[in-house]
Design a protein around this motif. Sequence first.
Motif, PDB file in Angstrom:
ATOM      1  N   LEU A   1       0.900  -1.149  -0.131  1.00  0.00           N
ATOM      2  CA  LEU A   1       0.056   0.134   0.058  1.00  0.00           C
ATOM      3  C   LEU A   1       0.951   1.283  -0.043  1.00  0.00           C
ATOM      4  O   LEU A   1       1.849   1.177   0.883  1.00  0.00           O
ATOM      5  N   VAL A   2       0.597   2.206  -0.937  1.00  0.00           N
ATOM      6  CA  VAL A   2       1.287   3.622  -1.210  1.00  0.00           C
ATOM      7  C   VAL A   2       0.434   4.575  -1.158  1.00  0.00           C
ATOM      8  O   VAL A   2      -0.791   4.430  -1.705  1.00  0.00           O
ATOM      9  N   GLU A   3       0.851   5.763  -0.828  1.00  0.00           N
ATOM     10  CA  GLU A   3      -0.278   6.811  -1.355  1.00  0.00           C
ATOM     11  C   GLU A   3       0.010   7.352  -2.584  1.00  0.00           C
ATOM     12  O   GLU A   3      -0.626   7.323  -3.528  1.00  0.00           O
ATOM     13  N   HIS A   4       1.209   7.809  -2.756  1.00  0.00           N
ATOM     14  CA  HIS A   4       1.795   8.125  -4.333  1.00  0.00           C
ATOM     15  C   HIS A   4       2.649   6.900  -4.527  1.00  0.00           C
ATOM     16  O   HIS A   4       3.371   6.329  -3.682  1.00  0.00           O
ATOM     17  N   ILE A   5       2.801   6.522  -5.668  1.00  0.00           N
ATOM     18  CA  ILE A   5       3.519   5.611  -6.142  1.00  0.00           C
ATOM     19  C   ILE A   5       4.783   5.943  -6.559  1.00  0.00           C
ATOM     20  O   ILE A   5       5.174   7.082  -7.022  1.00  0.00           O
ATOM     21  N   PRO A   6       5.889   5.390  -5.482  1.00  0.00           N
ATOM     22  CA  PRO A   6       7.406   5.849  -5.622  1.00  0.00           C
ATOM     23  C   PRO A   6       8.086   5.346  -6.795  1.00  0.00           C
ATOM     24  O   PRO A   6       7.467   4.636  -7.413  1.00  0.00           O
ATOM     25  N   ASP A   7       9.340   6.093  -6.923  1.00  0.00           N
ATOM     26  CA  ASP A   7      10.049   5.865  -8.230  1.00  0.00           C
ATOM     27  C   ASP A   7      10.420   4.573  -8.355  1.00  0.00           C
ATOM     28  O   ASP A   7      10.907   3.908  -9.270  1.00  0.00           O
ATOM     29  N   ASP A   8      10.817   4.021  -6.977  1.00  0.00           N
ATOM     30  CA  ASP A   8      11.423   2.518  -6.892  1.00  0.00           C
ATOM     31  C   ASP A   8      10.271   1.645  -6.696  1.00  0.00           C
ATOM     32  O   ASP A   8      10.581   0.632  -6.041  1.00  0.00           O
ATOM     33  N   TRP A   9       9.142   1.862  -7.115  1.00  0.00           N
ATOM     34  CA  TRP A   9       8.007   0.846  -6.872  1.00  0.00           C
ATOM     35  C   TRP A   9       8.153  -0.600  -7.250  1.00  0.00           C
ATOM     36  O   TRP A   9       8.115  -1.614  -6.553  1.00  0.00           O
ATOM     37  N   GLN A  10       8.824  -0.721  -8.238  1.00  0.00           N
ATOM     38  CA  GLN A  10       9.163  -2.069  -8.842  1.00  0.00           C
ATOM     39  C   GLN A  10       9.972  -2.727  -7.925  1.00  0.00           C
ATOM     40  O   GLN A  10       9.911  -3.991  -7.715  1.00  0.00           O
ATOM     41  N   THR A  11      11.185  -2.002  -7.384  1.00  0.00           N
ATOM     42  CA  THR A  11      12.269  -2.532  -6.648  1.00  0.00           C
ATOM     43  C   THR A  11      11.327  -3.074  -5.360  1.00  0.00           C
ATOM     44  O   THR A  11      11.825  -4.401  -4.758  1.00  0.00           O
ATOM     45  N   ARG A  12      10.810  -2.131  -4.784  1.00  0.00           N
ATOM     46  CA  ARG A  12      10.004  -2.665  -3.502  1.00  0.00           C
ATOM     47  C   ARG A  12       9.090  -3.962  -3.721  1.00  0.00           C
ATOM     48  O   ARG A  12       9.258  -4.740  -2.938  1.00  0.00           O
TER      49      ARG A  12
ATOM     50  N   SER B   1      -1.370   8.109 -12.475  1.00  0.00           N
ATOM     51  CA  SER B   1      -1.295   8.544 -13.824  1.00  0.00           C
ATOM     52  C   SER B   1      -1.391   7.437 -14.942  1.00  0.00           C
ATOM     53  O   SER B   1      -1.186   6.212 -14.371  1.00  0.00           O
ATOM     54  N   ARG B   2      -1.775   7.867 -15.967  1.00  0.00           N
ATOM     55  CA  ARG B   2      -1.903   6.401 -16.952  1.00  0.00           C
ATOM     56  C   ARG B   2      -0.476   5.956 -17.307  1.00  0.00           C
ATOM     57  O   ARG B   2      -0.344   4.876 -17.494  1.00  0.00           O
ATOM     58  N   GLU B   3       0.455   6.692 -17.422  1.00  0.00           N
ATOM     59  CA  GLU B   3       1.765   6.249 -17.393  1.00  0.00           C
ATOM     60  C   GLU B   3       2.471   5.049 -16.421  1.00  0.00           C
ATOM     61  O   GLU B   3       2.876   4.154 -16.528  1.00  0.00           O
ATOM     62  N   GLN B   4       2.000   5.553 -15.073  1.00  0.00           N
ATOM     63  CA  GLN B   4       2.333   4.807 -14.108  1.00  0.00           C
ATOM     64  C   GLN B   4       1.242   3.407 -14.170  1.00  0.00           C
ATOM     65  O   GLN B   4       2.025   2.493 -13.926  1.00  0.00           O
ATOM     66  N   ALA B   5       0.250   3.622 -14.486  1.00  0.00           N
ATOM     67  CA  ALA B   5      -0.927   2.345 -14.437  1.00  0.00           C
ATOM     68  C   ALA B   5      -0.104   1.468 -15.497  1.00  0.00           C
ATOM     69  O   ALA B   5      -0.137   0.309 -15.052  1.00  0.00           O
ATOM     70  N   GLU B   6       0.188   1.823 -16.667  1.00  0.00           N
ATOM     71  CA  GLU B   6       0.423   1.080 -17.633  1.00  0.00           C
ATOM     72  C   GLU B   6       1.694   0.376 -17.294  1.00  0.00           C
ATOM     73  O   GLU B   6       2.147  -0.699 -17.850  1.00  0.00           O
ATOM     74  N   ALA B   7       2.835   1.119 -16.705  1.00  0.00           N
ATOM     75  CA  ALA B   7       3.971   0.531 -16.393  1.00  0.00           C
ATOM     76  C   ALA B   7       4.079  -0.580 -15.254  1.00  0.00           C
ATOM     77  O   ALA B   7       4.500  -1.741 -15.323  1.00  0.00           O
ATOM     78  N   VAL B   8       3.175  -0.320 -14.251  1.00  0.00           N
ATOM     79  CA  VAL B   8       2.800  -1.466 -13.596  1.00  0.00           C
ATOM     80  C   VAL B   8       2.146  -2.563 -14.004  1.00  0.00           C
ATOM     81  O   VAL B   8       2.696  -3.720 -13.799  1.00  0.00           O
ATOM     82  N   LYS B   9       1.223  -2.428 -14.948  1.00  0.00           N
ATOM     83  CA  LYS B   9       0.859  -3.633 -15.474  1.00  0.00           C
ATOM     84  C   LYS B   9       1.764  -4.279 -16.577  1.00  0.00           C
ATOM     85  O   LYS B   9       1.731  -5.539 -16.685  1.00  0.00           O
ATOM     86  N   ALA B  10       2.481  -3.592 -17.231  1.00  0.00           N
ATOM     87  CA  ALA B  10       3.680  -4.064 -18.092  1.00  0.00           C
ATOM     88  C   ALA B  10       4.501  -4.881 -17.308  1.00  0.00           C
ATOM     89  O   ALA B  10       5.074  -6.122 -17.890  1.00  0.00           O
ATOM     90  N   ALA B  11       4.836  -4.442 -15.912  1.00  0.00           N
ATOM     91  CA  ALA B  11       5.733  -5.237 -15.269  1.00  0.00           C
ATOM     92  C   ALA B  11       5.237  -6.629 -14.590  1.00  0.00           C
ATOM     93  O   ALA B  11       5.579  -7.544 -13.979  1.00  0.00           O
ATOM     94  N   GLY B  12       3.810  -6.860 -14.967  1.00  0.00           N
ATOM     95  CA  GLY B  12       3.110  -8.068 -14.511  1.00  0.00           C
ATOM     96  C   GLY B  12       2.488  -7.958 -13.130  1.00  0.00           C
ATOM     97  O   GLY B  12       2.006  -9.099 -12.602  1.00  0.00           O
TER      98      GLY B  12
END
Length: 243
Positions: free
Chosen positions: A163-174, A191-202
Amino acid sequence: MILCGHRGVASLAPENTLAGLEKAHQLGLEWVEIDVQLTKDEKVVVIHDEKVNRCTNGKGKVRKYDWEQLARLDAGGWFGAEFAGQHVPRLRDYLARARELGIRVNIELKIYDKDNPARLCRKVSKLIDKHGFDKAGLLFSSFEPDCLRYLQVLQPEIPRALLVEHIPDDWQTRLEQLDCAALHCNYRYLSREQAEAVKAAGYRLHCYTANHPDKVKDFPAWGVDMIFTDKPQDYQQASPAEG
């Protein structure tokens, strides 16, 4: 996009009560989200705030009450007279009723100052194993990374979400370090960019607490998997929801 009833259905029944779980069932929800803490005598109970003041007729910190004392508080009358007599439920009772109703449960582990994450996780894990709750119907989440680390060892079969408030830059590492299946974030800051990045990472992407359907109308196109909301009925009136 799946609708998850936030703290049960917090707009229609007192939050984190069995009455809220029943409302979720009446609405046909697949998922609810609840919060858990420990009492003084280390019973796992379903309540959000550090203190009982807001949602019961009592006062003081949850950890200062033993289970019998907490069970005597009225956790429903503040919401409406028809809910007077509702109690703060034990997690075991909440999960037992959810199992009967066929509802899956996101268990958020709440950690406040001086709380012990390891102890809470051990108690939750032991309870789930002792009562044979279906692990496929559960999801753990927490703002506290230590909780997710402990549960990674104690209950590796049950997926975890950071759980996070804002998605941090190192979200994938975490997420990789905690071996999480999902990221939970505040819908306002996605943001759409963040959402698509999270989904693209699986990873699965779940957003809280969106009570106005028009504000998240683009989220399905962004790949958001689930919305936590106090008002699932408003989404259902706009259009049928998945699940």
